[in-house]
Scaffold this active site. Structure first.
Site, PDB file in Angstrom:
ATOM      1  N   VAL A 149     -10.908   2.166   6.349  1.00 56.19           N
ATOM      2  CA  VAL A 149     -10.126   3.311   5.844  1.00 56.19           C
ATOM      3  C   VAL A 149     -10.563   3.748   4.453  1.00 56.19           C
ATOM      4  O   VAL A 149     -10.396   4.904   4.073  1.00 56.19           O
ATOM      5  CB  VAL A 149      -8.601   3.036   5.826  1.00 56.19           C
ATOM      6  CG1 VAL A 149      -8.050   2.835   7.229  1.00 56.19           C
ATOM      7  CG2 VAL A 149      -8.247   1.866   4.909  1.00 56.19           C
ATOM      8  N   TYR A 178      -2.745  -4.386  -6.692  1.00 54.49           N
ATOM      9  CA  TYR A 178      -1.972  -4.056  -5.480  1.00 54.49           C
ATOM     10  C   TYR A 178      -0.747  -3.208  -5.839  1.00 54.49           C
ATOM     11  O   TYR A 178      -0.422  -2.240  -5.148  1.00 54.49           O
ATOM     12  CB  TYR A 178      -1.560  -5.366  -4.803  1.00 54.49           C
ATOM     13  CG  TYR A 178      -0.957  -5.230  -3.426  1.00 54.49           C
ATOM     14  CD1 TYR A 178      -1.736  -4.795  -2.349  1.00 54.49           C
ATOM     15  CD2 TYR A 178       0.369  -5.584  -3.189  1.00 54.49           C
ATOM     16  CE1 TYR A 178      -1.192  -4.707  -1.075  1.00 54.49           C
ATOM     17  CE2 TYR A 178       0.915  -5.498  -1.919  1.00 54.49           C
ATOM     18  CZ  TYR A 178       0.130  -5.060  -0.864  1.00 54.49           C
ATOM     19  OH  TYR A 178       0.674  -4.971   0.405  1.00 54.49           O
TER      20      TYR A 178
END
Length: 243
Positions: free
Chosen positions: A61, A154
């Site tokens: 992705v 993250y």
């Protein structure tokens, strides 16, 4: 044929979402995977057992060219298929203190979650707008709404998707397209298997980790017609750890 694409659909939360949509919705399930083809094939078997149709589609992705190439190829082979549901679930973690974080640990995590959201959603958004219907659900994280030490990369990646969710929702709402995010806390998956569950549940008011199926239930609701007045929302599913 109406389709739902789930990125990172081979394992964990992604696989649970594929199975849930297969059992509850009338969609052809596109299971995206990056490296684990065997797991993707296993998820596809389960989707078929549940009475749905599906296929696996491999691409990273984070790589715009790879995404565009794979999805263009798929669309050309299936000109009558319409993707009505996008679940941007693919994500990776490379945890560590910021002071020791390498540029690669930063960019790979940010690229997978944030650029992954852009690359896949951008491919389909014009078609959704023309079709005047769509459901986009972004899987973010408690880290993206509250920040988690040791996960600055993250947290940044998922926090950016939170903001993008709110902005895109406003752009496409008039065309009957909703854009929401689901922010899981500690969910029992491969990604969390190395964590000290006994220690961590002390922080969680409901006193347990969540199950991937519980996240899938929430996603299933958000992609349904019943959720047509909910858009631009970030729904926390974390056992009360943060709201």
């Amino acid at each position: 044929m109406k389709c739902a694409i789930i990125t990172g659909g081979s394992r964990g939360i992604g696989s649970a979402i594929c199975r849930k949509l297969a059992s509850e919705r009338d969609y052809h399930i596109l299971i995206n995977y990056h490296s684990n083809k065997t797991a993707a094939e296993k998820t596809l078997e389960e989707v078929i057992k549940l009475g749905a149709t599906g296929e696996i589609i491999g691409f990273d992705v984070a790589n715009f060219e790879a995404v565009t190439q794979a999805l263009t190829q798929w669309q050309e082979a299936n000109p009558d298929n319409i993707v009505e549901v996008i679940v941007n679930n693919a994500g990776i973690t490379k945890d560590g203190l910021f002071m020791w974080m390498t540029p690669e640990d930063w960019s790979s995590v940010v690229n997978t979650s944030l650029n992954g959201f852009f690359n896949v959603t951008n491919f389909f958004i014009q078609k959704m707008l023309r079709n005047k219907y769509g459901r986009i659900v972004n899987i973010v994280s408690v880290s993206g709404v509250k920040g988690t030490a040791g996960q600055t990369n993250y947290s940044a990646a998922k926090g950016a998707v939170v903001a993008a969710t709110k902005a895109l929702a406003q752009e496409v709402a008039k065309r009957n397209i909703t854009v929401n995010a689901v922010a899981p806390g500690f969910i029992r998956t491969d990604m969390t298997s190395a964590l000290d569950e006994k220690e961590l549940i002390k922080m969680i008011p409901v006193n347990r980790f969540g199950e991937a199926e519980e996240v899938a239930d929430l996603v299933n609701f958000l992609v349904s017609k019943k959720a047509s007045y909910i858009t631009g929302e970030i729904i926390n599913i974390n056992g009360g750890i943060y709201s």
